[in-house]
Write an enzyme that holds these catalytic residues in place. Structure first.
Site, PDB file in Angstrom:
ATOM      1  N   GLU A 180     151.420 127.697 136.612  1.00  0.00           N
ATOM      2  CA  GLU A 180     150.354 128.187 135.742  1.00  0.00           C
ATOM      3  C   GLU A 180     150.309 129.713 135.689  1.00  0.00           C
ATOM      4  O   GLU A 180     149.283 130.315 135.369  1.00  0.00           O
ATOM      5  CB  GLU A 180     149.017 127.618 136.201  1.00  0.00           C
ATOM      6  CG  GLU A 180     148.975 126.107 136.147  1.00  0.00           C
ATOM      7  CD  GLU A 180     147.624 125.547 136.533  1.00  0.00           C
ATOM      8  OE1 GLU A 180     146.688 125.655 135.731  1.00  0.00           O
ATOM      9  OE2 GLU A 180     147.509 125.007 137.643  1.00  0.00           O
ATOM     10  N   SER A 201     146.657 122.114 135.029  1.00  0.00           N
ATOM     11  CA  SER A 201     147.146 122.288 133.661  1.00  0.00           C
ATOM     12  C   SER A 201     148.014 121.144 133.168  1.00  0.00           C
ATOM     13  O   SER A 201     148.856 121.318 132.297  1.00  0.00           O
ATOM     14  CB  SER A 201     147.897 123.611 133.503  1.00  0.00           C
ATOM     15  OG  SER A 201     146.997 124.682 133.512  1.00  0.00           O
ATOM     16  N   ASP A 223     135.435 117.450 135.005  1.00  0.00           N
ATOM     17  CA  ASP A 223     135.855 116.629 133.863  1.00  0.00           C
ATOM     18  C   ASP A 223     135.405 115.189 134.087  1.00  0.00           C
ATOM     19  O   ASP A 223     135.719 114.597 135.133  1.00  0.00           O
ATOM     20  CB  ASP A 223     137.372 116.691 133.702  1.00  0.00           C
ATOM     21  CG  ASP A 223     137.870 118.107 133.425  1.00  0.00           C
ATOM     22  OD1 ASP A 223     137.049 118.953 133.030  1.00  0.00           O
ATOM     23  OD2 ASP A 223     139.066 118.358 133.620  1.00  0.00           O
ATOM     24  N   GLU A 236     138.166 114.745 137.475  1.00  0.00           N
ATOM     25  CA  GLU A 236     138.557 115.720 138.489  1.00  0.00           C
ATOM     26  C   GLU A 236     137.673 116.947 138.421  1.00  0.00           C
ATOM     27  O   GLU A 236     136.901 117.133 137.476  1.00  0.00           O
ATOM     28  CB  GLU A 236     140.022 116.115 138.335  1.00  0.00           C
ATOM     29  CG  GLU A 236     140.341 116.821 137.028  1.00  0.00           C
ATOM     30  CD  GLU A 236     141.827 117.163 136.925  1.00  0.00           C
ATOM     31  OE1 GLU A 236     142.647 116.517 137.586  1.00  0.00           O
ATOM     32  OE2 GLU A 236     142.144 118.091 136.158  1.00  0.00           O
ATOM     33  N   ASN A 258     138.022 121.162 138.688  1.00  0.00           N
ATOM     34  CA  ASN A 258     138.916 122.308 138.663  1.00  0.00           C
ATOM     35  C   ASN A 258     138.171 123.490 139.255  1.00  0.00           C
ATOM     36  O   ASN A 258     137.174 123.944 138.693  1.00  0.00           O
ATOM     37  CB  ASN A 258     139.339 122.586 137.215  1.00  0.00           C
ATOM     38  CG  ASN A 258     140.461 123.588 137.110  1.00  0.00           C
ATOM     39  OD1 ASN A 258     140.469 124.601 137.791  1.00  0.00           O
ATOM     40  ND2 ASN A 258     141.409 123.307 136.240  1.00  0.00           N
ATOM     41  N   SER A 266     138.410 129.940 126.676  1.00  0.00           N
ATOM     42  CA  SER A 266     138.465 128.779 127.571  1.00  0.00           C
ATOM     43  C   SER A 266     137.124 128.058 127.588  1.00  0.00           C
ATOM     44  O   SER A 266     136.079 128.646 127.281  1.00  0.00           O
ATOM     45  CB  SER A 266     138.834 129.216 128.994  1.00  0.00           C
ATOM     46  OG  SER A 266     140.143 129.729 129.041  1.00  0.00           O
TER      47      SER A 266
END
Length: 358
Positions: A15, A184, A294, A307, A309, A318
């Protein structure tokens, strides 16, 4: 006296380029009347390469790249001895995503140095990065999630057929196969049969020594930003309308075909439940500063946590900053400042703890 802020970006991670864009956005958002801004580029090989005091805004993320012939250890030593302003007010903003930045590694280093830093700490970063550990924690606290199992590299190498059989006994096709420690959506594949499973597992093991396999769930995926320390708050949920069957790396960062819907169209009680569950997941992982949670929502309005992040993408477009703009009008620069102040608050709290027997 101004505060010295060191924005670290790039990194030894798949990433790397995403981190470069996040660092670019953070750096340009900072108030130069309040902060001395020191960009620190970490090359793809892990070498730290400081750019020095920044006087003006950066026009292009590529300007933040600085090659270095240094070694990793000597470059970190140079940063500590010659770049970090000892005795002054300092803070680190690690705009790093994925391995070697979002997984607790750099956080552990900063803890040892006793430097305030933005975002999650060692435990939450490591647990959030490892999808298996994260899901095991959620299972303990009865957080709803899809059925899953995991595979370790050494077990797979010993008897591949036995491993595939175990997966098929525990889960029903189709599956999603993912590296356990990666972000990602790199190395993820959807599989419908044994042949595809074998190929997907082999690919996933290119990126990690542990793989997670999850049953497919037909649902919409909500993204919720959670910000805070002891009293975190959740943003409104948002979602993407996408052409691809799942949210892979190209869909996120290359194709440009994702259409954000913010706030997401949810019934009020489902909206409240999603936000409450996001905060609960944040607390279970002992997060601080920020995280993006999420959550799947089915047509029957059942919810399942996918999950967390712990350092989500942080470009100006974003989800994290955009969600807060839609929630309460918080601008990108304001959100960055909130995260900086949360970092100082957490650092003061930890420094008030005793390190010796009273």
């Amino acid at each position: 006296m101004k505060t010295n802020i060191y924005v670290i970006y790039g990194g030894k991670s798949v990433e790397h380029e995403v981190s470069l864009k996040s660092g670019f956005a953070v750096i340009n958002s900072l108030d130069k009347n309040k902060y001395n801004i020191y960009p620190i580029y970490i090359t793809i090989d892990g070498v730290w390469s400081p750019l020095g005091l920044l006087e003006n805004n950066i026009e292009n993320p590529d300007e933040l790249k600085k090659p270095s012939s240094n070694t990793i250890s000597s470059s970190i030593g140079d940063f500590l001895l010659n770049q970090l302003k000892d005795g002054e007010k300092n803070i680190i903003f690690p705009a790093l995503h994925g391995t070697n930045g979002e997984d607790g590694t750099i956080q552990g280093m900063l803890e040892l140095l006793n430097i305030p830093y933005v975002g999650n700490e060692v435990l939450s970063s490591a647990a959030g990065m490892d999808k298996v550990v994260m899901k095991d924690l959620f299972a303990k606290y009865n957080i709803p999630q899809v059925k899953y199992t995991s595979i370790k590299l050494h077990t797979w190498k010993e008897d591949k057929d036995k491993v595939y059989g175990k997966v098929e006994n525990e889960l029903d096709y189709p599956y999603y196969v993912k590296p356990a420690n990666l972000g990602s959506s790199v190395g993820i594949n959807r599989v419908e049969n044994r042949k595809e499973l074998e190929k997907a597992v082999e690919e996933a093991f290119l990126y990690d020594c542990k793989v997670i396999v999850e049953e497919e769930l037909i649902a919409r995926e909500m993204q919720i930003s959670v910000v805070g320390n002891e009293n975190p708050k959740a943003s409104v949920p948002g979602e993407f309308i996408m052409e691809r069957p799942f949210f892979d790396y190209d869909a996120k960062y290359i194709d440009g075909k994702l259409i954000p819907v913010i706030p997401a169209n949810l019934e009020p009680e489902v909206n409240d439940k999603v936000r409450k569950t996001a905060v609960e997941a944040f607390k279970i992982l002992d997060c601080h500063g920020l995280a993006r949670v999420d959550i799947f929502v089915t047509d029957d309005n059942e919810i399942y946590v996918n999950e967390v992040n712990t350092m989500p993408g942080f470009t100006a477009v974003s989800m994290t900053p955009v969600l807060w703009g839609a929630t309460d009008g918080t601008t990108y620069s304001e959100l960055v400042e909130i995260l900086i102040q949360l970092a100082f608050e957490r650092h003061r709290e930890k420094n008030n703890l005793l390190n010796t027997r009273s």
